[in-house]
Design an enzyme around this catalytic site. Structure first.
Site: not given
Length: 267
Positions: A160, A164, A239
């Site tokens: 990632h 988020d 999100h």
């Protein structure tokens, strides 16, 4: 032998002659009185006074009392005038002093007002400077649902590249700080996204937006809405994907949590 009284100029005047002369004098005074020169002053007392060789003049007859009285009045008037002049000078001096005091009071009051205005302006400028340099979370009241460098097959890089924030679809997304929009539109796996060049030279990215609120070239301020959260692009649900970068291109990502915390944002 018989003696005879001497005759001629050495003969003493007889009593009858003296009385006759006095009578003539009295008659003359009476005549003057009758002519209006002396008037009621012709009296036996005046006739008697005529026998005195000198009578002291009355003070009123000489005009001395009048002269003394005039001088006294003049002196009193002069003293009064001088006193009034002194009072006028004192009043003028007092009025001038009061005017100066009032002018000084007004000057000080104006100086205080000016100082207060300047202080307020400085405070406002400082507050604006701080606001422009301030940072905040991109989604208010949210939390990090996926951490930085989390692994998984969902990301092409294998990890990632951002974090988020939990956000329902349509939740307001704001700029974390002041900057200029350099990208606003479709960003492939990021879906609808916005990239901002921050005033400190770094970059922030906001992905998976359902709606955009800014355009390229637009200046934004801290807390200004840039879009609404969604689930566009490579997303498993609504999100906000947030990245911090040292440069504009992909792969220059830095830890977003450390970035925000370095700017005073508690995440």
């Amino acid at each position: 032998m018989a003696f005879t009284r001497a005759t001629g100029k050495h003969r003493a005047p007889s009593r009858s002659h003296i009385l006759t002369r006095k009578g003539a004098q009295a008659a003359g005074v009476a005549a003057l009185a009758g002519g209006g020169v002396i008037g009621s002053l012709a009296s036996p007392a005046l006739a008697a006074d005529a026998e005195l060789p000198y009578a002291a003049p009355d003070m009123a007859d000489t005009g001395l009392n009048q002269a003394v009285t005039t001088d006294l009045i003049a002196e009193r008037v002069g003293a009064q005038a001088r006193a009034q002049g002194r009072e006028a000078d004192e009043d003028a001096a007092l009025a001038e002093a009061q005017a100066k005091a009032e002018a000084e009071s007004i000057r000080k009051a104006e100086a205080r007002l000016k100082a207060a205005r300047e202080a307020k302006e400085r405070a406002n400028r400082e507050a604006e400077r701080k606001r422009l340099n301030s940072f905040q979370a991109p989604v208010a009241g949210s939390y990090v649902s996926t951490s930085y460098h989390a692994g998984g097959g969902m990301w092409s890089s294998g990890s990632h590249t951002g974090i988020d924030f939990h956000a329902a679809s349509g939740t307001q997304v704001v700029a974390v700080g002041a900057g200029t929009v350099v990208e606003a539109g479709w960003g492939g796996a990021y879906g609808n996204n916005v990239v901002i060049r921050m005033n400190d030279g770094t970059y922030t990215q906001y992905g998976h937006l359902s709606q955009l609120s800014v355009s390229v070239g637009q200046s934004v301020l801290p807390g200004q809405q840039i879009g609404l959260a969604g689930s566009t692009g490579n997303s498993s649900g609504p999100h906000l994907h947030f990245e911090a970068r040292s440069g504009e291109g992909y792969g220059s990502d830095i830890d977003p949590v450390s970035y925000l915390r370095s700017h005073g944002v508690n995440v």
